[in-house]
Design a protein around this motif. Structure first.
Motif, short mmCIF file in Angstrom:
data_model
loop_
_atom_site.label_atom_id
_atom_site.label_comp_id
_atom_site.label_asym_id
_atom_site.label_seq_id
_atom_site.Cartn_x
_atom_site.Cartn_y
_atom_site.Cartn_z
N HIS A 9 0.85 -1.27 0.04
CA HIS A 9 -0.16 0.23 0.04
C HIS A 9 0.76 1.30 -0.07
CE1 HIS A 9 -3.27 2.64 1.13
NE2 HIS A 9 -2.71 3.25 2.13
N ILE A 10 2.02 1.22 0.91
CA ILE A 10 2.89 2.49 0.94
C ILE A 10 3.48 2.72 -0.30
CG2 ILE A 10 4.96 3.23 2.07
CD1 ILE A 10 3.81 2.03 4.58
N ASN A 16 2.53 6.56 -6.97
CA ASN A 16 1.72 7.49 -7.80
C ASN A 16 1.95 8.91 -7.40
OD1 ASN A 16 -0.03 5.24 -8.54
ND2 ASN A 16 -1.31 5.43 -6.87
N LEU A 17 2.50 9.07 -6.34
CA LEU A 17 2.98 10.53 -5.76
C LEU A 17 4.18 10.75 -6.99
CD1 LEU A 17 3.06 12.88 -3.88
CD2 LEU A 17 4.71 11.47 -2.32
N HIS A 19 4.86 9.82 -9.58
CA HIS A 19 4.45 9.92 -11.26
C HIS A 19 3.80 11.22 -10.96
CE1 HIS A 19 2.81 8.60 -14.89
NE2 HIS A 19 1.63 9.38 -14.33
N GLU A 20 2.78 11.75 -10.10
CA GLU A 20 1.94 12.87 -10.04
C GLU A 20 3.12 14.10 -10.30
OE1 GLU A 20 -0.32 12.92 -6.72
OE2 GLU A 20 -1.75 11.20 -7.60
N ARG A 21 4.09 13.98 -9.70
CA ARG A 21 5.26 14.97 -9.30
C ARG A 21 6.10 14.77 -10.52
NH1 ARG A 21 6.88 16.90 -3.57
NH2 ARG A 21 4.59 16.95 -2.83
N LEU A 22 5.96 14.14 -11.68
CA LEU A 22 6.56 14.15 -12.83
C LEU A 22 8.24 13.67 -12.56
CD1 LEU A 22 5.11 16.88 -14.80
CD2 LEU A 22 4.45 14.49 -14.91
N VAL A 23 8.50 12.78 -11.44
CA VAL A 23 9.68 12.64 -11.24
C VAL A 23 10.45 11.62 -12.16
CG1 VAL A 23 11.28 11.40 -9.46
CG2 VAL A 23 9.36 12.95 -8.74
N LEU A 85 3.14 11.16 2.60
CA LEU A 85 2.37 10.05 3.01
C LEU A 85 2.12 9.57 4.62
CD1 LEU A 85 3.71 7.64 0.08
CD2 LEU A 85 1.51 9.30 0.17
N MET A 86 3.03 10.16 5.34
CA MET A 86 3.13 9.87 6.87
C MET A 86 1.90 10.62 7.52
SD MET A 86 6.63 8.68 7.79
CE MET A 86 6.68 9.05 9.33
N ASP A 87 1.33 10.34 8.65
CA ASP A 87 0.59 11.10 9.48
C ASP A 87 1.04 12.72 9.81
OD1 ASP A 87 -1.23 12.18 11.24
OD2 ASP A 87 -1.14 10.86 12.71
#
Length: 92
Positions: A9-10, A16-17, A19-23, A85-87
Motif C-alpha cells: 500500500h505504501i 503514484n506520488l 508519477h504525479e510529481r513528474l519525477v 504519506l505519513m500522518d
C-alpha cells in the motif's frame, strides 16, 4: 493489515506520488529503492512508519559509508515519504 499489505500500500501510494510529481524514471527507481529498504529494515513492519523510525534509519546510513549523493537521495526519498504519506501530526 499485515506487513506485506502495508508495504504494498505504501509503495503504491509513493509510486503514484512520484508519477504525479513528474519525477524522472531513474530518480523514481532510486527513491523507491530507499523506501523499500527502509520498510524492510523496520522493527515494526506491521505499523505505519513514524518520524522516529525515519530518523534512526537515516542515522544508520551514515555508518554505511555511502557516497554523499546516495545519502542525499535516501534523505530526499524519505523526506517525501514523511511529508506526503505519513500522518501529518507526526511530521515536525
Amino acid at each position: 493489515m499485515n506487513a506485506t499489505d502495508l508495504h504494498t500500500h505504501i509503495l503504491q501510494r509513493y509510486q503514484n506520488l512520484l508519477h504525479e510529481r513528474l519525477v524522472s524514471r531513474r530518480a523514481s527507481e532510486d527513491y523507491l529503492y530507499w523506501v523499500r529498504r527502509f520498510l524492510n529494515e523496520r522493527h515494526t513492519p506491521d505499523a505505519m512508519p513514524d518520524t522516529g523510525e525515519v530518523a534512526r534509519f537515516l542515522r544508520t546510513l551514515k555508518t554505511d559509508r555511502l557516497s554523499s549523493s546516495a545519502e542525499r537521495r535516501a534523505e530526499v526519498a524519505l523526506e517525501l515519504l514523511q511529508v506526503e504519506l505519513m500522518d501529518p501530526s507526526e511530521v515536525a
